[in-house]
Write a protein that holds these residues in place. Structure first.
Motif, PDB file in Angstrom:
ATOM      1  N   PRO A  27       0.805  -1.224   0.000  1.00  0.00           N
ATOM      2  CA  PRO A  27       0.000   0.000   0.000  1.00  0.00           C
ATOM      3  C   PRO A  27       0.833   1.267   0.000  1.00  0.00           C
ATOM      4  CG  PRO A  27      -0.058  -1.060   2.154  1.00  0.00           C
ATOM      5  CD  PRO A  27       0.622  -2.021   1.223  1.00  0.00           C
ATOM      6  N   ASN A  28       2.158   1.138   0.247  1.00  0.00           N
ATOM      7  CA  ASN A  28       3.038   2.308   0.266  1.00  0.00           C
ATOM      8  C   ASN A  28       4.022   2.327  -0.905  1.00  0.00           C
ATOM      9  OD1 ASN A  28       2.266   3.778   2.741  1.00  0.00           O
ATOM     10  ND2 ASN A  28       2.824   1.862   3.737  1.00  0.00           N
ATOM     11  N   ARG A  29       3.700   1.596  -1.988  1.00  0.00           N
ATOM     12  CA  ARG A  29       4.532   1.746  -3.186  1.00  0.00           C
ATOM     13  C   ARG A  29       4.191   3.065  -3.858  1.00  0.00           C
ATOM     14  NH1 ARG A  29       2.839  -2.905  -7.561  1.00  0.00           N
ATOM     15  NH2 ARG A  29       3.144  -1.285  -9.137  1.00  0.00           N
ATOM     16  N   PHE A  30       5.137   3.607  -4.581  1.00  0.00           N
ATOM     17  CA  PHE A  30       5.044   4.995  -5.049  1.00  0.00           C
ATOM     18  C   PHE A  30       3.849   5.264  -5.962  1.00  0.00           C
ATOM     19  CE2 PHE A  30       7.137   2.944  -8.557  1.00  0.00           C
ATOM     20  CZ  PHE A  30       6.775   3.671  -9.678  1.00  0.00           C
ATOM     21  N   ASP A  31       3.368   4.253  -6.682  1.00  0.00           N
ATOM     22  CA  ASP A  31       2.292   4.458  -7.649  1.00  0.00           C
ATOM     23  C   ASP A  31       0.947   3.919  -7.154  1.00  0.00           C
ATOM     24  OD1 ASP A  31       3.205   1.866  -7.674  1.00  0.00           O
ATOM     25  OD2 ASP A  31       3.107   1.605  -9.850  1.00  0.00           O
ATOM     26  N   GLU A  32       0.847   3.654  -5.842  1.00  0.00           N
ATOM     27  CA  GLU A  32      -0.354   3.035  -5.283  1.00  0.00           C
ATOM     28  C   GLU A  32      -1.330   4.093  -4.768  1.00  0.00           C
ATOM     29  OE1 GLU A  32      -2.898   0.873  -4.884  1.00  0.00           O
ATOM     30  OE2 GLU A  32      -1.369  -0.699  -4.612  1.00  0.00           O
ATOM     31  N   ASN A  33      -2.627   3.880  -5.013  1.00  0.00           N
ATOM     32  CA  ASN A  33      -3.673   4.779  -4.514  1.00  0.00           C
ATOM     33  C   ASN A  33      -4.562   4.106  -3.470  1.00  0.00           C
ATOM     34  OD1 ASN A  33      -3.070   7.062  -6.216  1.00  0.00           O
ATOM     35  ND2 ASN A  33      -3.914   5.895  -7.933  1.00  0.00           N
ATOM     36  N   PHE A  34      -4.164   2.956  -2.992  1.00  0.00           N
ATOM     37  CA  PHE A  34      -4.943   2.215  -1.994  1.00  0.00           C
ATOM     38  C   PHE A  34      -5.096   3.074  -0.736  1.00  0.00           C
ATOM     39  CE2 PHE A  34      -5.346  -1.268   1.212  1.00  0.00           C
ATOM     40  CZ  PHE A  34      -6.441  -1.920   0.654  1.00  0.00           C
ATOM     41  N   PRO A  35      -6.314   3.251  -0.221  1.00  0.00           N
ATOM     42  CA  PRO A  35      -6.531   4.194   0.882  1.00  0.00           C
ATOM     43  C   PRO A  35      -5.975   3.742   2.221  1.00  0.00           C
ATOM     44  CG  PRO A  35      -8.577   3.039   0.365  1.00  0.00           C
ATOM     45  CD  PRO A  35      -7.577   2.657  -0.697  1.00  0.00           C
ATOM     46  N   TYR A  36      -5.765   2.437   2.416  1.00  0.00           N
ATOM     47  CA  TYR A  36      -5.300   1.938   3.719  1.00  0.00           C
ATOM     48  C   TYR A  36      -3.784   1.751   3.686  1.00  0.00           C
ATOM     49  CZ  TYR A  36     -10.273   0.994   4.375  1.00  0.00           C
ATOM     50  OH  TYR A  36     -11.638   1.122   4.476  1.00  0.00           O
ATOM     51  N   ASN A  37      -3.049   2.858   3.794  1.00  0.00           N
ATOM     52  CA  ASN A  37      -1.593   2.770   3.709  1.00  0.00           C
ATOM     53  C   ASN A  37      -0.940   2.584   5.070  1.00  0.00           C
ATOM     54  OD1 ASN A  37      -2.022   5.298   4.738  1.00  0.00           O
ATOM     55  ND2 ASN A  37      -0.737   6.377   3.264  1.00  0.00           N
ATOM     56  N   ASN A  38      -1.750   2.415   6.102  1.00  0.00           N
ATOM     57  CA  ASN A  38      -1.198   2.235   7.444  1.00  0.00           C
ATOM     58  C   ASN A  38      -1.271   0.787   7.911  1.00  0.00           C
ATOM     59  OD1 ASN A  38      -0.001   3.445   9.802  1.00  0.00           O
ATOM     60  ND2 ASN A  38      -1.933   3.072  10.859  1.00  0.00           N
ATOM     61  N   LEU A  39      -1.467  -0.133   6.984  1.00  0.00           N
ATOM     62  CA  LEU A  39      -1.497  -1.544   7.343  1.00  0.00           C
ATOM     63  C   LEU A  39      -0.098  -2.060   7.663  1.00  0.00           C
ATOM     64  CD1 LEU A  39      -3.888  -2.978   4.599  1.00  0.00           C
ATOM     65  CD2 LEU A  39      -4.411  -2.757   7.038  1.00  0.00           C
ATOM     66  N   ALA A  40      -0.015  -2.957   8.622  1.00  0.00           N
ATOM     67  CA  ALA A  40       1.226  -3.702   8.823  1.00  0.00           C
ATOM     68  C   ALA A  40       1.347  -4.727   7.698  1.00  0.00           C
ATOM     69  CB  ALA A  40       1.203  -4.398  10.187  1.00  0.00           C
ATOM     70  N   ALA A  41       2.519  -5.320   7.561  1.00  0.00           N
ATOM     71  CA  ALA A  41       2.694  -6.340   6.523  1.00  0.00           C
ATOM     72  C   ALA A  41       1.738  -7.504   6.742  1.00  0.00           C
ATOM     73  CB  ALA A  41       4.142  -6.833   6.519  1.00  0.00           C
ATOM     74  N   VAL A  42       1.439  -7.820   8.010  1.00  0.00           N
ATOM     75  CA  VAL A  42       0.517  -8.923   8.271  1.00  0.00           C
ATOM     76  C   VAL A  42      -0.897  -8.573   7.820  1.00  0.00           C
ATOM     77  CG1 VAL A  42      -0.108  -8.267  10.645  1.00  0.00           C
ATOM     78  CG2 VAL A  42      -0.097 -10.685   9.977  1.00  0.00           C
ATOM     79  N   GLY A  43      -1.253  -7.290   7.851  1.00  0.00           N
ATOM     80  CA  GLY A  43      -2.541  -6.869   7.315  1.00  0.00           C
ATOM     81  C   GLY A  43      -2.595  -7.028   5.811  1.00  0.00           C
ATOM     82  N   VAL A  44      -1.496  -6.690   5.138  1.00  0.00           N
ATOM     83  CA  VAL A  44      -1.418  -6.878   3.685  1.00  0.00           C
ATOM     84  C   VAL A  44      -1.441  -8.365   3.351  1.00  0.00           C
ATOM     85  CG1 VAL A  44      -0.123  -6.293   1.599  1.00  0.00           C
ATOM     86  CG2 VAL A  44      -0.057  -4.737   3.554  1.00  0.00           C
ATOM     87  N   SER A  45      -0.757  -9.176   4.163  1.00  0.00           N
ATOM     88  CA  SER A  45      -0.761 -10.628   3.952  1.00  0.00           C
ATOM     89  C   SER A  45      -2.168 -11.202   4.100  1.00  0.00           C
ATOM     90  CB  SER A  45       0.178 -11.306   4.960  1.00  0.00           C
ATOM     91  OG  SER A  45       1.515 -10.875   4.788  1.00  0.00           O
ATOM     92  N   PHE A  46      -2.930 -10.661   5.044  1.00  0.00           N
ATOM     93  CA  PHE A  46      -4.301 -11.119   5.222  1.00  0.00           C
ATOM     94  C   PHE A  46      -5.135 -10.802   3.974  1.00  0.00           C
ATOM     95  CE2 PHE A  46      -8.703 -10.535   6.775  1.00  0.00           C
ATOM     96  CZ  PHE A  46      -8.930 -11.810   7.273  1.00  0.00           C
ATOM     97  N   LEU A  47      -4.937  -9.606   3.405  1.00  0.00           N
ATOM     98  CA  LEU A  47      -5.661  -9.257   2.178  1.00  0.00           C
ATOM     99  C   LEU A  47      -5.278 -10.206   1.036  1.00  0.00           C
ATOM    100  CD1 LEU A  47      -5.577  -5.346   2.205  1.00  0.00           C
ATOM    101  CD2 LEU A  47      -7.448  -6.857   2.849  1.00  0.00           C
TER     102      LEU A  47
END
Length: 574
Positions: free
Chosen positions: A189-209
């Motif tokens: 969610p914090n890559r330079f070209d990303e517009n995903f609104p939830y940029n405060n996720l931990a990596a485990v949150g991204v893994s869950f998605l």
């Protein structure tokens, strides 16, 4: 309303609440007035109060395929399963990395797919992907490697992996540069070209998605026609643990993930977590505080001063005997970590005393300290100084650094800028925490770089106060009312209160650095405690007689099966 400065030179700001909004919450949700008041001061109104008070994942969870590269990652994992390829999960050695790796491993195992977890050694291999480890995985006939909590700027190792036929999927949350590694997919969610609104996720949150997306496609393909579909909610205990321990904001989606994850944790379904809780003698309902101050440090201890893989192994095993042995090792490693930490912190504090002036904008200290404890030292120094803090461990001409920041300073972006200017070897992170490696002869240049970058930072330590109460209010009734606002954490701290006209009775040092006492206003007396306060300005003021105004929070202490309420003193005015 701004109050005077305290003995710790901190401003107390009493929060103001719109009375109409408070009344509306009281009437619609049948809330106590003090709870409604706190909600209003934190931006909660009748429109969004339901999601806040009853955070449900089904109403807050976004479409995981709105993340860039999610479709590519899912397609590649399905291809790996179809072709019967070996899958490895490469995780960072901290809690976020361990929980992310265990989460994906447990999910794959539940659908009948075996995977291996690889956690690099902090000292021998350093942070993140490295070519030697990836080559080792390739020689073990691994065809797909899923990198969790690392990999966003691992350009060379990922290029090397591609050259010898190992595909990499990056699942991360650290800030990216303006180019991406040559991976199959980079979900971040914090890559330079990303517009995903939830940029405060931990990596485990991204893994869950990722597993939500993967599970959805498997369902659509009929994968679960002949087998039971996993209950993804059963994995939320890991998501809660990683989110809390990586100090993510407990707001929005994270609030729902942590809230539901704590409920799953209460059911004690994860064998490793249950046995660790038992060995730490935590018998009450798990809380954010338990995760942050007891469970998290033990999981981290393997990566800091012991065996890096222990945390992920504990969280992913279903074998009770294995979990028991790992839990004991982690507890022992954590005790050893505390000894090293105390010694290093004393040395670091001496450096700070010799270098900090009134105009100091940040703290940078260095020494021959164990790399595994410098993150904790940075956190301690940051808490005491309210300044961005960089702690460097020196060894054979190379420094390994851990950074912690305060609101207003994006330390992750500063580290990436330093890397761009060739001041450091490698580095990265996010706004509140980062790390890097550096050649020792460049430390002075880096200090000058940070001095210029942070020149406009205005240090102003402030505590937001939620209300003024009496000693009589320090009771279980108010405690239970405040629990409706849980879970607390970054972005939604525990409510802080002021008690005026207090005398402190029978102060006594307990443990190594805590002070317990009684507080009274002449009519009512209550228990109180000041954690980690010995040899500070706060402890000196507590020991002195006289009437005081204290600031802190209400908590409950559990001891020998009993519970009693206490006021945690965090600051004081005389």
């Amino acid at each position: 309303m701004m109050l005077d400065r305290s003995i710790t030179n901190t401003l107390w700001q009493l929060q103001d609440a719109n009375s109409r909004q408070v009344l509306a919450l009281v009437q619609k949700f049948e809330l106590p007035e003090i709870v409604a008041r706190i909600l209003v001061t934190r931006g909660i109104n009748v429109e969004n109060a339901s999601d806040f008070l009853y955070p449900l994942i089904k109403s807050l969870l976004p479409d995981p395929f709105s993340l860039l590269d999610m479709d590519k990652a899912v397609d590649r994992i399905i291809l790996a399963i179809t072709n019967n390829e070996k899958i490895a999960i490469f995780g960072d050695y901290d809690v976020d990395g361990a929980t992310s790796a265990a989460l994906i491993h447990r999910y794959l195992k539940e659908i009948g797919i075996n995977s291996t977890i690889y956690i690099p050694d902090r000292i021998d291999e350093g942070y993140g992907l490295n070519t030697a480890a990836l080559l080792k995985l390739k020689k073990q006939e691994v065809g797909l490697c899923i990198s969790v909590d690392c990999g966003t700027i691992a350009y060379q190792p990922i290029d090397d992996a591609k050259s010898f036929g190992l595909d990499i999927i990056v699942v991360d949350h650290h800030i990216s540069m303006e180019s991406l590694p040559n991976a199959v997919a980079v979900i971040n969610p914090n890559r330079f070209d990303e517009n995903f609104p939830y940029n405060n996720l931990a990596a485990v949150g991204v893994s869950f998605l990722l597993i939500v997306a993967f599970n959805k496609i498997l369902r659509e393909k009929g994968f679960f026609i002949s087998k039971k579909e996993p209950n993804l909610f059963d994995l939320l205990d890991l998501v809660a643990l990683g989110t809390v321990c990586d100090v993510m904001q407990i707001t929005g989606l994270n609030r729902a993930l942590v809230s539901q994850g704590l409920k799953v944790m209460s059911a004690r379904k994860n064998v490793g977590l249950r046995i660790l809780f038992d060995n730490l003698r935590i018998l009450e309902k798990p809380s954010v505080a338990h995760l942050g101050f007891s469970i998290g440090p033990c999981i981290n201890a393997g990566g800091r001063v012991g065996e890096a893989s222990l945390g992920a192994r504990l969280l992913s095993t279903c074998n009770e005997e294995e979990a028991y042995q790992i839990a004991l090792k982690l507890i022992n490693f954590n005790n050893a970590r505390k000894v090293l930490e105390n010694e290093a912190l004393s040395e670091a504090l001496l450096q700070v005393e010799q270098s900090v002036t009134l105009n100091t904008k940040f703290i940078m200290v260095s020494g021959n300290w164990h790399q595994g404890i410098i993150g904790i030292i940075a956190s301690r120094l940051k808490e005491q100084s309210h300044l961005p803090t960089i702690v460097i461990s020196l060894n054979n001409g190379i420094g390994k650094a851990s950074c912690r920041s305060v609101p207003g300073i994006d330390i992750g972006a500063a580290v990436l800028s330093a890397k761009f200017m060739d001041l450091i070897i490698e580095g990265g992170g996010h706004s509140m925490a980062a790390g890097f490696s550096i050649k020792d002869h460049k430390i002075r240049d880096l200090h000058d770089f940070f001095a210029e970058r942070f020149a406009d930072f205005v240090k102003e330590k402030m505590i937001k106060v939620d209300g003024i109460i009496t000693v009589k209010s320090v009771n279980l009734s108010l405690w239970n009312q405040l629990r409706r606002l849980e879970p607390f954490g970054v972005g939604h701290p525990e409510p802080r209160f002021i008690i005026q006209g207090v005398r402190i009775i029978n102060p006594e040092i307990i443990g190594t650095n805590h002070i317990k006492c009684l507080i009274t206003d002449g009519n009512t007396t209550a228990r109180a405690i000041a954690f980690r306060s010995v040899n500070t300005k706060l402890s000196s003021a507590i020991m002195q007689s006289g009437v005081k105004t204290i600031l802190g929070r209400i908590s409950v202490n559990y001891w020998n099966g009993r519970e009693f309420v206490q006021f945690v003193i965090e600051d004081l005015m005389t």
